[in-house]
Design a protein around this motif. Sequence first.
Motif, PDB file in Angstrom:
ATOM      1  N   GLY A   1       0.803  -1.212   0.000  1.00  0.00           N
ATOM      2  CA  GLY A   1       0.000   0.000   0.000  1.00  0.00           C
ATOM      3  C   GLY A   1       0.836   1.262   0.000  1.00  0.00           C
ATOM      4  O   GLY A   1       1.902   1.319  -0.629  1.00  0.00           O
ATOM      5  N   PRO A   2       0.422   2.294   0.740  1.00  0.00           N
ATOM      6  CA  PRO A   2       1.073   3.608   0.640  1.00  0.00           C
ATOM      7  C   PRO A   2       2.490   3.670   1.192  1.00  0.00           C
ATOM      8  O   PRO A   2       3.188   4.658   0.969  1.00  0.00           O
ATOM      9  CB  PRO A   2       0.142   4.523   1.437  1.00  0.00           C
ATOM     10  CG  PRO A   2      -0.594   3.616   2.364  1.00  0.00           C
ATOM     11  CD  PRO A   2      -0.757   2.327   1.616  1.00  0.00           C
ATOM     12  N   VAL A   3       2.936   2.629   1.885  1.00  0.00           N
ATOM     13  CA  VAL A   3       4.317   2.651   2.385  1.00  0.00           C
ATOM     14  C   VAL A   3       5.321   2.273   1.294  1.00  0.00           C
ATOM     15  O   VAL A   3       6.514   2.593   1.401  1.00  0.00           O
ATOM     16  CB  VAL A   3       4.482   1.728   3.615  1.00  0.00           C
ATOM     17  CG1 VAL A   3       4.604   0.278   3.205  1.00  0.00           C
ATOM     18  CG2 VAL A   3       5.699   2.144   4.443  1.00  0.00           C
ATOM     19  N   ASP A   4       4.883   1.615   0.239  1.00  0.00           N
ATOM     20  CA  ASP A   4       5.819   1.147  -0.787  1.00  0.00           C
ATOM     21  C   ASP A   4       6.649   2.269  -1.422  1.00  0.00           C
ATOM     22  O   ASP A   4       7.870   2.123  -1.575  1.00  0.00           O
ATOM     23  CB  ASP A   4       5.076   0.353  -1.858  1.00  0.00           C
ATOM     24  CG  ASP A   4       5.081  -1.146  -1.575  1.00  0.00           C
ATOM     25  OD1 ASP A   4       6.102  -1.651  -1.095  1.00  0.00           O
ATOM     26  OD2 ASP A   4       4.054  -1.813  -1.831  1.00  0.00           O
ATOM     27  N   PRO A   5       6.048   3.410  -1.824  1.00  0.00           N
ATOM     28  CA  PRO A   5       6.880   4.476  -2.398  1.00  0.00           C
ATOM     29  C   PRO A   5       7.933   5.007  -1.424  1.00  0.00           C
ATOM     30  O   PRO A   5       9.036   5.380  -1.844  1.00  0.00           O
ATOM     31  CB  PRO A   5       5.863   5.563  -2.763  1.00  0.00           C
ATOM     32  CG  PRO A   5       4.575   4.842  -2.931  1.00  0.00           C
ATOM     33  CD  PRO A   5       4.615   3.745  -1.921  1.00  0.00           C
ATOM     34  N   LEU A   6       7.602   5.033  -0.149  1.00  0.00           N
ATOM     35  CA  LEU A   6       8.570   5.465   0.856  1.00  0.00           C
ATOM     36  C   LEU A   6       9.714   4.464   0.971  1.00  0.00           C
ATOM     37  O   LEU A   6      10.893   4.842   1.039  1.00  0.00           O
ATOM     38  CB  LEU A   6       7.878   5.658   2.206  1.00  0.00           C
ATOM     39  CG  LEU A   6       8.755   6.072   3.391  1.00  0.00           C
ATOM     40  CD1 LEU A   6       9.499   7.360   3.103  1.00  0.00           C
ATOM     41  CD2 LEU A   6       7.905   6.218   4.648  1.00  0.00           C
ATOM     42  N   LEU A   7       9.391   3.174   0.960  1.00  0.00           N
ATOM     43  CA  LEU A   7      10.430   2.150   1.021  1.00  0.00           C
ATOM     44  C   LEU A   7      11.320   2.196  -0.224  1.00  0.00           C
ATOM     45  O   LEU A   7      12.512   1.909  -0.148  1.00  0.00           O
ATOM     46  CB  LEU A   7       9.800   0.767   1.180  1.00  0.00           C
ATOM     47  CG  LEU A   7       9.092   0.491   2.513  1.00  0.00           C
ATOM     48  CD1 LEU A   7       8.484  -0.894   2.510  1.00  0.00           C
ATOM     49  CD2 LEU A   7      10.042   0.650   3.690  1.00  0.00           C
ATOM     50  N   ASP A   8      10.735   2.560  -1.367  1.00  0.00           N
ATOM     51  CA  ASP A   8      11.543   2.704  -2.578  1.00  0.00           C
ATOM     52  C   ASP A   8      12.650   3.736  -2.372  1.00  0.00           C
ATOM     53  O   ASP A   8      13.779   3.565  -2.842  1.00  0.00           O
ATOM     54  CB  ASP A   8      10.671   3.130  -3.762  1.00  0.00           C
ATOM     55  CG  ASP A   8       9.737   2.025  -4.237  1.00  0.00           C
ATOM     56  OD1 ASP A   8       9.981   0.849  -3.912  1.00  0.00           O
ATOM     57  OD2 ASP A   8       8.757   2.345  -4.940  1.00  0.00           O
ATOM     58  N   LEU A   9      12.339   4.802  -1.668  1.00  0.00           N
ATOM     59  CA  LEU A   9      13.332   5.849  -1.409  1.00  0.00           C
ATOM     60  C   LEU A   9      14.405   5.394  -0.426  1.00  0.00           C
ATOM     61  O   LEU A   9      15.474   5.996  -0.352  1.00  0.00           O
ATOM     62  CB  LEU A   9      12.642   7.108  -0.868  1.00  0.00           C
ATOM     63  CG  LEU A   9      11.632   7.771  -1.801  1.00  0.00           C
ATOM     64  CD1 LEU A   9      10.937   8.936  -1.084  1.00  0.00           C
ATOM     65  CD2 LEU A   9      12.311   8.262  -3.078  1.00  0.00           C
TER      66      LEU A   9
END
Length: 263
Positions: free
Chosen positions: A198-206
């Motif tokens: 969910g919405p945590v994936d883009p943050l983990l990408d960084l």
Amino acid sequence: MPRRIILHAGFHKTGTSSIQATLRENRVALKKQIALRLRWHLKDIVVAARGYSTDRDPLTLIKVQSRFGEMVNAIPGMPRRTLVISAEELSGHLPGRGPLADYSAAPVLLYAYWEILRSAYPEAEILIYLSTRAPEAWLASAYWEHVKSSGMTMNFDVFEHTYGEAANLDAMVAEIASRVPAVVEARRLEDCADLPLGPVDPLLDLCDIPLSLRPSLVAVPAANRRPRQDVLDALLEANRTHSDAAARNAAKKSILSAAGLSA
């Protein structure tokens, strides 16, 4: 010293509770890559940030800076890890509280955090990550959050007319990017619906999490979801019926409890 610092400072009602819950759930699995400072680590800071967003008093801003600086100075060494600082209230209160009509305090607050982080970690890469949402969906979610958590009695159409400009989160992202000398990344909640976490994936990408680790991370149910419409209508009616705060809060607690929800 961290090699990278990601400051996730909002916005409200954009999946931030789910992001923080997922990070907390996976903190052991991620500990070699990420050091976390989440909302419950930052209570004194967010109290001051909320205060500054409403009063714009320079003395309150100094309080924000002092408390944030103390938090940063207390962080132990974390060589080659990413430091993630996440709390939506680092940008201030959710707009819609009386005269607080927008996120215009956010650029000032984020510049203050950036300045402190740059001084403490001059070699680290500093990124600002902002989760956003489509304007119509954000405005409805913000309205019902105020109904649930405050004594708001106005109709949605009045709220929309009064605070509608706050829903243009993309414009605020651009404003922050123009005023804070850090890389600013943003992602809409709607774009995260089909992602594994969910919405945590883009943050983990960084955070450059190894691909081999990602399948082992645990997804958590969406946090702080909006109650059913009948429950929301009952909460609004309770706000309109009870002028006494204690009676109002008791009535709303009873409504939420009957619906299997916590206050």
